[in-house]
Design a protein around this motif. Sequence first.
Motif, PDB file in Angstrom:
ATOM      1  N   UNK A   1       7.367  19.423  -3.254  1.00 13.58           N
ATOM      2  CA  UNK A   1       7.720  17.961  -3.722  1.00 13.58           C
ATOM      3  C   UNK A   1       8.825  17.934  -5.058  1.00 13.58           C
ATOM      4  N   UNK A   2       8.138  18.977  -5.957  1.00 11.48           N
ATOM      5  CA  UNK A   2       8.748  18.937  -7.118  1.00 11.48           C
ATOM      6  C   UNK A   2      10.282  19.720  -7.141  1.00 11.48           C
ATOM      7  N   UNK A   3      10.532  20.505  -5.840  1.00 12.59           N
ATOM      8  CA  UNK A   3      11.872  21.208  -5.656  1.00 12.59           C
ATOM      9  C   UNK A   3      12.643  19.882  -5.385  1.00 12.59           C
ATOM     10  N   UNK A   4      11.959  18.965  -4.542  1.00 14.52           N
ATOM     11  CA  UNK A   4      13.062  17.955  -3.951  1.00 14.52           C
ATOM     12  C   UNK A   4      13.188  16.759  -5.193  1.00 14.52           C
TER      13      UNK A   4
ATOM     14  N   UNK B   1       0.407   4.306  -5.674  1.00 12.83           N
ATOM     15  CA  UNK B   1       0.420   2.833  -5.797  1.00 12.83           C
ATOM     16  C   UNK B   1       1.806   2.617  -6.491  1.00 12.83           C
ATOM     17  N   UNK B   2       1.919   3.119  -7.368  1.00 11.44           N
ATOM     18  CA  UNK B   2       3.182   2.866  -8.245  1.00 11.44           C
ATOM     19  C   UNK B   2       4.566   3.367  -7.333  1.00 11.44           C
ATOM     20  N   UNK B   3       4.393   4.609  -6.702  1.00 10.46           N
ATOM     21  CA  UNK B   3       5.315   5.454  -5.808  1.00 10.46           C
ATOM     22  C   UNK B   3       5.636   4.552  -4.779  1.00 10.46           C
ATOM     23  N   UNK B   4       4.447   3.457  -4.103  1.00 14.26           N
ATOM     24  CA  UNK B   4       5.137   2.736  -2.899  1.00 14.26           C
ATOM     25  C   UNK B   4       5.751   1.654  -3.479  1.00 14.26           C
ATOM     26  N   UNK B   5       5.377   1.204  -4.568  1.00 13.78           N
ATOM     27  CA  UNK B   5       5.973  -0.141  -5.086  1.00 13.78           C
ATOM     28  C   UNK B   5       7.414  -0.052  -5.248  1.00 13.78           C
ATOM     29  N   UNK B   6       8.080   1.100  -5.683  1.00 12.06           N
ATOM     30  CA  UNK B   6       9.448   1.175  -5.960  1.00 12.06           C
ATOM     31  C   UNK B   6      10.022   0.778  -4.685  1.00 12.06           C
ATOM     32  N   UNK B   7       9.574   0.897  -3.582  1.00 12.64           N
ATOM     33  CA  UNK B   7      10.538   0.279  -2.444  1.00 12.64           C
ATOM     34  C   UNK B   7      10.755  -0.937  -2.411  1.00 12.64           C
ATOM     35  N   UNK B   8       9.996  -1.865  -2.844  1.00 10.76           N
ATOM     36  CA  UNK B   8      10.209  -3.247  -2.799  1.00 10.76           C
ATOM     37  C   UNK B   8      11.383  -3.491  -4.090  1.00 10.76           C
ATOM     38  N   UNK B   9      11.194  -3.059  -4.827  1.00 10.83           N
ATOM     39  CA  UNK B   9      12.465  -3.017  -6.060  1.00 10.83           C
ATOM     40  C   UNK B   9      13.825  -2.673  -5.409  1.00 10.83           C
TER      41      UNK B   9
ATOM     42  N   UNK C   1      15.562   7.225  -7.209  1.00  9.41           N
ATOM     43  CA  UNK C   1      14.137   6.827  -7.532  1.00  9.41           C
ATOM     44  C   UNK C   1      13.199   6.313  -6.486  1.00  9.41           C
ATOM     45  N   UNK C   2      13.526   5.703  -5.445  1.00  6.67           N
ATOM     46  CA  UNK C   2      12.638   5.544  -4.511  1.00  6.67           C
ATOM     47  C   UNK C   2      12.228   6.693  -3.517  1.00  6.67           C
ATOM     48  N   UNK C   3      13.020   7.715  -3.686  1.00  2.00           N
ATOM     49  CA  UNK C   3      12.669   8.987  -2.884  1.00  2.00           C
ATOM     50  C   UNK C   3      11.622   9.565  -3.721  1.00  2.00           C
ATOM     51  N   UNK C   4      11.735   9.646  -5.121  1.00  3.07           N
ATOM     52  CA  UNK C   4      10.800  10.150  -6.113  1.00  3.07           C
ATOM     53  C   UNK C   4       9.511   9.778  -5.768  1.00  3.07           C
ATOM     54  N   UNK C   5       9.450   8.222  -5.700  1.00  3.84           N
ATOM     55  CA  UNK C   5       8.326   7.768  -5.418  1.00  3.84           C
ATOM     56  C   UNK C   5       7.738   8.085  -4.111  1.00  3.84           C
ATOM     57  N   UNK C   6       8.261   8.070  -3.237  1.00  8.15           N
ATOM     58  CA  UNK C   6       7.756   8.565  -1.687  1.00  8.15           C
ATOM     59  C   UNK C   6       7.279   9.981  -1.977  1.00  8.15           C
ATOM     60  N   UNK C   7       7.689  10.954  -2.372  1.00  8.93           N
ATOM     61  CA  UNK C   7       7.350  12.285  -2.791  1.00  8.93           C
ATOM     62  C   UNK C   7       6.137  12.257  -3.536  1.00  8.93           C
ATOM     63  N   UNK C   8       5.740  11.421  -4.388  1.00  9.07           N
ATOM     64  CA  UNK C   8       4.681  11.377  -5.140  1.00  9.07           C
ATOM     65  C   UNK C   8       3.806  10.715  -4.333  1.00  9.07           C
ATOM     66  N   UNK C   9       3.752   9.847  -3.470  1.00  9.06           N
ATOM     67  CA  UNK C   9       2.799   9.522  -2.492  1.00  9.06           C
ATOM     68  C   UNK C   9       2.507  10.416  -1.472  1.00  9.06           C
ATOM     69  N   UNK C  10       3.285  11.266  -1.109  1.00  9.04           N
ATOM     70  CA  UNK C  10       3.175  12.239  -0.325  1.00  9.04           C
ATOM     71  C   UNK C  10       2.419  13.322  -0.626  1.00  9.04           C
TER      72      UNK C  10
END
Length: 267
Positions: free
Chosen positions: A137-140, A198-206, A251-260
């Motif tokens: 995930x860090x590579x992505x 939780x913060x990672x998922x909340x980015x999608x709403x923004x 930025x949304x992608x980063x949040x998704x990767x953190x959640x994963x």
Amino acid sequence: PGDNALQADAVSNQFMSQSKEAAAQQGHPDPDPDNSQSPLSTGGSDTPIKGLPLLSRSSLERKIIRVQRDVLKMGALVENSCLLAREALCDRDLDAARKIPIQDKQIDTLYRQIEVDCTNLLTLAAPVTQDLRLVSALMQMVRDLERIGDYAKSIGSIAIKLFPYPIHACMGDIETMLDRCRSMVALCLRSLSELDPVAGRSIKQKDDVVDDDYARLYAQLIDRPCTTGTVEPVVLLVLVIRSLERIADHATNVGKRVTFVVTGERF
């Protein structure tokens, strides 16, 4: 903005402090001389790949922590580039616009180094489970951060081209959209620093709000009568809002990767 190195160190120090607390709560021994422990370094393998030297468990943990720290330093530089882009576009600050390409070179250097470090980790350590998810995930994530930096540089270049023209009537709304994107970048870095799904998922709403901003501003820019005798400022502002929309996506992608990384689940 303050000194970039100080900003990056502050973010990485915050992450390291949180990592040590997580390790203490889980009862893991501390393999790092600096008493730092990755909260996700609970898997992995000490089995060497044929022909390659064995990378010990403690060495793997230290190297992962070092990569995490570099990613956060890169993120701090990217966040500052977004701030400079705002100053260049909204405040017509020429100095800020000229600083962005210089800083972007630092971002690119970190990006290339982190990719090499992650590749070496995957090759030498053959990590599994959460370690594998984290390194992959860090590579992505660094690709997403590097692209955000590129879009910030593009906005800085466009801002210079807009200097000769009067301030457009839509600039106030564009500034609001830009600030939303900056808050998303800050939130994705916080989710990475704290490994907070939780913060990672909340980015999608923004991101949905930014998409609405893009559609509304695009329509306004296209429909508004041209008052300058040339369509160049309108075209340039369309490129600006397109860059902002892409910053929000990354930025949304980063949040998704953190959640994963934390949960093993995609959303």
